[in-house]
Design a protein around this motif. Structure first.
Motif, PDB file in Angstrom:
ATOM      1  N   MET A 128       4.244 -44.095 -31.176  1.00  0.00           N
ATOM      2  CA  MET A 128       4.307 -43.443 -30.592  1.00  0.00           C
ATOM      3  C   MET A 128       4.074 -42.527 -29.880  1.00  0.00           C
ATOM      4  O   MET A 128       4.107 -41.173 -29.736  1.00  0.00           O
ATOM      5  CB  MET A 128       6.170 -43.585 -29.803  1.00  0.00           C
ATOM      6  N   ASN A 129       2.134 -42.803 -29.003  1.00  0.00           N
ATOM      7  CA  ASN A 129       1.638 -41.465 -28.629  1.00  0.00           C
ATOM      8  C   ASN A 129       1.071 -41.899 -27.301  1.00  0.00           C
ATOM      9  O   ASN A 129       0.607 -40.865 -26.962  1.00  0.00           O
ATOM     10  CB  ASN A 129       0.159 -41.217 -29.562  1.00  0.00           C
ATOM     11  N   HIS A 130       2.033 -41.953 -27.059  1.00  0.00           N
ATOM     12  CA  HIS A 130       1.831 -41.676 -25.296  1.00  0.00           C
ATOM     13  C   HIS A 130       2.129 -41.149 -24.431  1.00  0.00           C
ATOM     14  O   HIS A 130       3.412 -40.160 -25.193  1.00  0.00           O
ATOM     15  CB  HIS A 130       2.284 -43.126 -24.504  1.00  0.00           C
ATOM     16  N   PRO A 131       1.620 -39.842 -23.815  1.00  0.00           N
ATOM     17  CA  PRO A 131       2.294 -39.016 -23.532  1.00  0.00           C
ATOM     18  C   PRO A 131       3.350 -38.542 -22.505  1.00  0.00           C
ATOM     19  O   PRO A 131       3.927 -37.536 -23.263  1.00  0.00           O
ATOM     20  CB  PRO A 131       0.967 -38.115 -22.568  1.00  0.00           C
ATOM     21  N   ASN A 132       3.688 -39.446 -22.289  1.00  0.00           N
ATOM     22  CA  ASN A 132       5.006 -39.838 -21.601  1.00  0.00           C
ATOM     23  C   ASN A 132       6.138 -39.756 -22.614  1.00  0.00           C
ATOM     24  O   ASN A 132       7.359 -39.574 -22.116  1.00  0.00           O
ATOM     25  CB  ASN A 132       5.031 -41.151 -20.869  1.00  0.00           C
ATOM     26  N   PHE A 133       6.411 -40.432 -23.759  1.00  0.00           N
ATOM     27  CA  PHE A 133       7.302 -40.383 -24.450  1.00  0.00           C
ATOM     28  C   PHE A 133       7.172 -39.060 -25.871  1.00  0.00           C
ATOM     29  O   PHE A 133       7.599 -39.395 -26.557  1.00  0.00           O
ATOM     30  CB  PHE A 133       6.931 -41.564 -25.218  1.00  0.00           C
ATOM     31  N   CYS A 134       6.602 -38.290 -26.019  1.00  0.00           N
ATOM     32  CA  CYS A 134       5.768 -36.913 -25.972  1.00  0.00           C
ATOM     33  C   CYS A 134       7.343 -35.694 -25.522  1.00  0.00           C
ATOM     34  O   CYS A 134       6.706 -35.547 -24.633  1.00  0.00           O
ATOM     35  CB  CYS A 134       4.923 -36.580 -26.842  1.00  0.00           C
ATOM     36  N   ALA A 135       8.135 -35.232 -26.573  1.00  0.00           N
ATOM     37  CA  ALA A 135       8.789 -34.551 -26.539  1.00  0.00           C
ATOM     38  C   ALA A 135       8.785 -32.612 -26.919  1.00  0.00           C
ATOM     39  O   ALA A 135       7.658 -33.254 -28.093  1.00  0.00           O
ATOM     40  CB  ALA A 135      10.040 -34.928 -26.450  1.00  0.00           C
ATOM     41  N   ALA A 136       9.455 -31.591 -26.798  1.00  0.00           N
ATOM     42  CA  ALA A 136       9.323 -30.868 -27.453  1.00  0.00           C
ATOM     43  C   ALA A 136      11.284 -30.450 -27.711  1.00  0.00           C
ATOM     44  O   ALA A 136      11.459 -30.760 -26.659  1.00  0.00           O
ATOM     45  CB  ALA A 136       9.139 -29.850 -26.977  1.00  0.00           C
ATOM     46  N   GLN A 137      11.193 -29.904 -28.764  1.00  0.00           N
ATOM     47  CA  GLN A 137      12.914 -29.577 -28.691  1.00  0.00           C
ATOM     48  C   GLN A 137      12.545 -28.199 -28.990  1.00  0.00           C
ATOM     49  O   GLN A 137      11.680 -27.195 -29.353  1.00  0.00           O
ATOM     50  CB  GLN A 137      13.347 -30.024 -30.453  1.00  0.00           C
ATOM     51  N   TYR A 138      13.275 -27.245 -28.286  1.00  0.00           N
ATOM     52  CA  TYR A 138      13.576 -26.092 -28.187  1.00  0.00           C
ATOM     53  C   TYR A 138      15.353 -25.523 -28.648  1.00  0.00           C
ATOM     54  O   TYR A 138      16.192 -26.356 -28.827  1.00  0.00           O
ATOM     55  CB  TYR A 138      13.408 -25.216 -27.280  1.00  0.00           C
ATOM     56  N   MET A 139      15.241 -25.031 -30.072  1.00  0.00           N
ATOM     57  CA  MET A 139      16.837 -24.678 -30.894  1.00  0.00           C
ATOM     58  C   MET A 139      16.900 -22.921 -30.845  1.00  0.00           C
ATOM     59  O   MET A 139      16.140 -22.326 -30.671  1.00  0.00           O
ATOM     60  CB  MET A 139      16.864 -25.589 -32.449  1.00  0.00           C
ATOM     61  N   ARG A 140      18.227 -22.881 -31.031  1.00  0.00           N
ATOM     62  CA  ARG A 140      18.451 -21.556 -30.659  1.00  0.00           C
ATOM     63  C   ARG A 140      19.993 -21.399 -31.488  1.00  0.00           C
ATOM     64  O   ARG A 140      20.797 -22.291 -31.196  1.00  0.00           O
ATOM     65  CB  ARG A 140      17.657 -21.150 -29.806  1.00  0.00           C
ATOM     66  N   MET A 141      19.990 -19.716 -32.095  1.00  0.00           N
ATOM     67  CA  MET A 141      21.205 -19.563 -32.424  1.00  0.00           C
ATOM     68  C   MET A 141      21.288 -18.250 -32.806  1.00  0.00           C
ATOM     69  O   MET A 141      20.513 -17.738 -32.974  1.00  0.00           O
ATOM     70  CB  MET A 141      21.108 -19.729 -34.133  1.00  0.00           C
ATOM     71  N   SER A 142      22.223 -18.111 -32.011  1.00  0.00           N
ATOM     72  CA  SER A 142      22.621 -16.395 -31.606  1.00  0.00           C
ATOM     73  C   SER A 142      23.122 -15.483 -33.011  1.00  0.00           C
ATOM     74  O   SER A 142      22.926 -14.429 -32.966  1.00  0.00           O
ATOM     75  CB  SER A 142      23.417 -15.674 -30.353  1.00  0.00           C
ATOM     76  N   THR A 143      23.903 -15.965 -34.166  1.00  0.00           N
ATOM     77  CA  THR A 143      24.650 -15.968 -34.929  1.00  0.00           C
ATOM     78  C   THR A 143      24.531 -16.204 -36.225  1.00  0.00           C
ATOM     79  O   THR A 143      24.813 -17.707 -35.774  1.00  0.00           O
ATOM     80  CB  THR A 143      26.094 -15.276 -34.913  1.00  0.00           C
TER      81      THR A 143
ATOM     82  N   ALA B  87      16.145 -38.346 -29.490  1.00  0.00           N
ATOM     83  CA  ALA B  87      14.952 -38.604 -29.482  1.00  0.00           C
ATOM     84  C   ALA B  87      14.217 -40.443 -29.545  1.00  0.00           C
ATOM     85  O   ALA B  87      13.750 -40.970 -28.790  1.00  0.00           O
ATOM     86  CB  ALA B  87      13.615 -37.993 -30.288  1.00  0.00           C
ATOM     87  N   ALA B  88      14.898 -40.983 -31.174  1.00  0.00           N
ATOM     88  CA  ALA B  88      15.510 -42.053 -31.002  1.00  0.00           C
ATOM     89  C   ALA B  88      15.494 -42.739 -30.783  1.00  0.00           C
ATOM     90  O   ALA B  88      15.570 -43.880 -29.903  1.00  0.00           O
ATOM     91  CB  ALA B  88      16.091 -41.774 -32.299  1.00  0.00           C
ATOM     92  N   THR B  89      17.354 -42.782 -29.737  1.00  0.00           N
ATOM     93  CA  THR B  89      17.716 -43.136 -28.754  1.00  0.00           C
ATOM     94  C   THR B  89      17.082 -43.596 -27.490  1.00  0.00           C
ATOM     95  O   THR B  89      16.809 -45.020 -26.591  1.00  0.00           O
ATOM     96  CB  THR B  89      19.496 -42.724 -28.658  1.00  0.00           C
ATOM     97  N   HIS B  90      16.073 -42.533 -27.140  1.00  0.00           N
ATOM     98  CA  HIS B  90      15.393 -43.236 -25.853  1.00  0.00           C
ATOM     99  C   HIS B  90      13.956 -43.053 -25.680  1.00  0.00           C
ATOM    100  O   HIS B  90      13.076 -42.837 -24.750  1.00  0.00           O
ATOM    101  CB  HIS B  90      15.623 -41.875 -24.725  1.00  0.00           C
ATOM    102  N   GLY B  91      13.440 -43.301 -27.146  1.00  0.00           N
ATOM    103  CA  GLY B  91      12.232 -43.860 -27.427  1.00  0.00           C
ATOM    104  C   GLY B  91      11.158 -42.323 -27.183  1.00  0.00           C
ATOM    105  O   GLY B  91       9.884 -42.427 -27.008  1.00  0.00           O
ATOM    106  N   LEU B  92      11.587 -41.313 -28.098  1.00  0.00           N
ATOM    107  CA  LEU B  92      10.809 -40.284 -27.476  1.00  0.00           C
ATOM    108  C   LEU B  92      10.100 -39.918 -28.719  1.00  0.00           C
ATOM    109  O   LEU B  92      10.957 -39.547 -30.141  1.00  0.00           O
ATOM    110  CB  LEU B  92      11.939 -39.016 -27.613  1.00  0.00           C
ATOM    111  N   GLU B  93       9.361 -39.139 -29.250  1.00  0.00           N
ATOM    112  CA  GLU B  93       8.359 -38.621 -29.812  1.00  0.00           C
ATOM    113  C   GLU B  93       8.255 -36.760 -30.398  1.00  0.00           C
ATOM    114  O   GLU B  93       7.809 -36.320 -29.090  1.00  0.00           O
ATOM    115  CB  GLU B  93       7.089 -38.997 -30.887  1.00  0.00           C
ATOM    116  N   ILE B  94       9.448 -36.457 -31.686  1.00  0.00           N
ATOM    117  CA  ILE B  94       8.950 -34.748 -31.035  1.00  0.00           C
ATOM    118  C   ILE B  94       7.574 -34.669 -31.886  1.00  0.00           C
ATOM    119  O   ILE B  94       8.247 -34.546 -32.804  1.00  0.00           O
ATOM    120  CB  ILE B  94       9.906 -34.415 -31.850  1.00  0.00           C
ATOM    121  N   VAL B  95       7.427 -33.744 -30.860  1.00  0.00           N
ATOM    122  CA  VAL B  95       5.602 -33.295 -31.349  1.00  0.00           C
ATOM    123  C   VAL B  95       5.558 -32.250 -31.246  1.00  0.00           C
ATOM    124  O   VAL B  95       4.801 -31.291 -31.584  1.00  0.00           O
ATOM    125  CB  VAL B  95       4.977 -33.927 -30.568  1.00  0.00           C
ATOM    126  N   ALA B  96       6.436 -31.025 -30.877  1.00  0.00           N
ATOM    127  CA  ALA B  96       6.201 -29.690 -31.230  1.00  0.00           C
ATOM    128  C   ALA B  96       8.197 -29.166 -31.135  1.00  0.00           C
ATOM    129  O   ALA B  96       9.522 -29.840 -30.295  1.00  0.00           O
ATOM    130  CB  ALA B  96       5.810 -29.486 -29.442  1.00  0.00           C
TER     131      ALA B  96
END
Length: 77
Positions: A1-16, A34-43
Motif C-alpha cells: 500500500m503506497n497510496h499517500p493517504n494510507f502512509c503513517a508515521a509512528q512515535y514512541m516514547r519511554m521516560s524511564t 495499523a494492520a487493522t486500519h489499512g495503514l503502512e508505517i513508513v516513518a
C-alpha cells in the motif's frame, strides 16, 4: 500500500527504563492498529528514557514535527 493517504508515521516514547509500556510494546500495539486500519508505517520516531517536560530533550518528537511541516513528508497520518 503506497497510496499517500494510507502512509503513517509512528512515535514512541519511554521516560524511564522501568516504564511498563516499553518501546517494543508500543511498536507492537501501533503495528496491530495499523494492520487493522489499512495503514503502512513508513516513518518511525523514538525518544527513549527522555523527559517529556521540554521538547528540547525530545529529538524524535522534534524530527517528527519538522517532517510533518515538510511538503516532502512520506506520510499523511
Amino acid at each position: 500500500m503506497n497510496h499517500p493517504n494510507f502512509c503513517a508515521a509512528q512515535y514512541m516514547r519511554m521516560s524511564t527504563d522501568q516504564q511498563d509500556l516499553s518501546i517494543q510494546v508500543q511498536a507492537e500495539a501501533i503495528a496491530s492498529y495499523a494492520a487493522t486500519h489499512g495503514l503502512e508505517i513508513v516513518a518511525t520516531y523514538v525518544d527513549e528514557a527522555k523527559s517529556g517536560l521540554r521538547i528540547v530533550n525530545r529529538t524524535g518528537m522534534r524530527q517528527l514535527v519538522t517532517d510533518v511541516m515538510s511538503p516532502q513528508r512520506r506520510f499523511s497520518t
